[in-house]
Design a protein around this motif. Structure first.
Motif: not given
Length: 112
Positions: A5-18, A37-44
């Motif tokens: 129940k999480r998405i792991i995003l990898r972009k430009k050497g950065e890892v985000s867990v949503i 998300t409730e308070d952010e945006q992530h482009a992938i």
């Protein structure tokens, strides 16, 4: 990539867990998807179809050619000519004519 129940995003050497519960909707623009998300945006760079295949079992439904919505955040559905969904954060999203029946079916099954 989906993990527990999480998405792991990898972009430009950065890892985000949503957390999936925090995603309100995902909008595609060509090969770029923006995860809201409730308070952010992530482009992938990923196809919406891939997100749809991974997230359908977690309560996400496609409402148009380029929008995937987390049904936990749907506050109201407007049918007729307007065909819109209002999310709990008051974002309004247009539902395609062909997808409207899927939305209605989803919520009628949920109430049974």
């Amino acid at each position: 990539m989906i993990h527990c129940k999480r998405i792991i995003l990898r972009k430009k050497g950065e890892v985000s867990v949503i957390e999936l519960e925090s995603i309100t909707h995902i909008v595609a623009d060509s090969y770029i998807c923006t995860i809201y998300t409730e308070d952010e945006q992530h482009a992938i760079s990923k196809l919406l179809k891939d997100f749809e295949n991974e997230l359908t079992d977690y309560g996400f439904v496609r409402i148009s050619r380029n929008i995937l919505v987390n049904t936990l955040y749907i506050k109201a559905i407007t049918g007729g000519e307007t065909r819109k969904i209002c999310l709990k954060n008051n974002v309004q999203l247009k539902v395609s004519r062909r997808k409207m029946w899927i939305i209605r079916k989803f919520f009628s099954e949920k109430q049974e």
